[in-house]
Design a protein around this motif. Structure first.
Motif: not given
Length: 263
Positions: A207-212, A214-229, A242-249
């Motif tokens: 999946s590609v995630l948009d940030v502001h 911009l198609a800024a984040i391209q996911l490779l592998d994704v593994v579920p962990v509890d209710a998140s990933a 902005g990654l260290a403090s968290g960003i909204e995509a």
């Protein structure tokens, strides 16, 4: 943990197997001993990664490629176009279960019959074991990328951190894409880098995630962990600060929190 991935294997056998692989793949086989493996890749002329794999040397005339994404049949068909007069037989094998095995030293490999075991330190990847995905999170957390088939020929080695993994050589001579690899290493300029991130919900690998916008984040592998990933992601520099403090995509029109982790 369910595992969507199976073992896709290609063998290269013959008196010219090592020389053929040395000329085609991005890693340096000169120091690879029997019963050992290294990360490697096959690049296109533009330096993009077509296939990523564990390159296992069984002996002086036999190599095995355990693909990290993609289809064995497709790789074998393409490789055969470059054999010419080399004495190297390239054979794809039917997909087999891939599971987590007992501890085996990193870069060690052994084959018993048709079963292949690839050492990863505290665990191993085992072909023909009971299929599971227990290895996926451990590899994700150590930044071992898995290349979704949809991204074949799209990612530069630097984006995937292949230099750190020893999958690209700067001093072994020519191979497809070598000039691009050297240029990016010596001149820099890569605007995308590999990051281990946490996601507020599960989204599909690739999946590609948009940030502001911009198609800024391209996911490779994704593994579920509890209710998140957790995921490995190729992140554009505009989103990295902005990654260290968290960003909204945004994915699929819905917000998604992305938090970077220390690697």
């Amino acid at each position: 943990m369910p595992c969507p991935y199976s073992a896709e294997l290609v063998s290269i056998e013959g008196t010219d197997a090592i020389a053929f692989a040395q000329a085609q793949f991005s890693s340096n086989l000169a120091s690879l001993a029997d019963g050992r493996w290294q990360f490697s890749a096959w690049l296109n002329a533009q330096g993009r990664v077509k296939f990523l794999f564990h390159l296992v040397r069984l002996d002086a005339q036999r190599l095995l490629l355990l693909l990290r994404g993609g289809q064995a049949e497709a790789l074998a068909i393409e490789l055969r176009r470059y054999v010419f007069r080399a004495k190297a037989a390239i054979t794809p094998h039917a997909a087999r279960p891939l599971g987590t095995g007992n501890p085996l030293p990193l870069y060690a490999a052994k084959q018993t019959g048709d079963a292949l075991v690839v050492g990863c330190g505290p665990y191993s990847l085992k072909v023909d074991a009971a299929a599971d995905g227990n290895w996926r999170l451990a590899q994700l957390r150590t930044s071992w990328p898995w290349l979704p088939e949809s991204l074949a020929g799209e990612m530069l080695p630097a984006w995937l951190g292949l230099g750190t993994l020893g999958a690209t050589s700067l001093d072994k001579g020519c191979y497809p894409g070598q000039e691009i690899v050297a240029r990016m290493h010596y001149r820099g300029g890569s605007k995308r880098h590999l990051h281990h991130v946490r996601l507020s919900r599960v989204v599909p690998p690739g999946s590609v995630l948009d940030v502001h916008g911009l198609a800024a984040i391209q996911l490779l592998d994704v593994v579920p962990v509890d209710a998140s990933a957790e995921a490995l992601a190729v992140v554009h520099e505009d989103a990295q600060t902005g990654l260290a403090s968290g960003i909204e995509a945004i994915h699929g029109g819905q917000p998604l929190a992305v938090l970077g982790t220390e690697r």
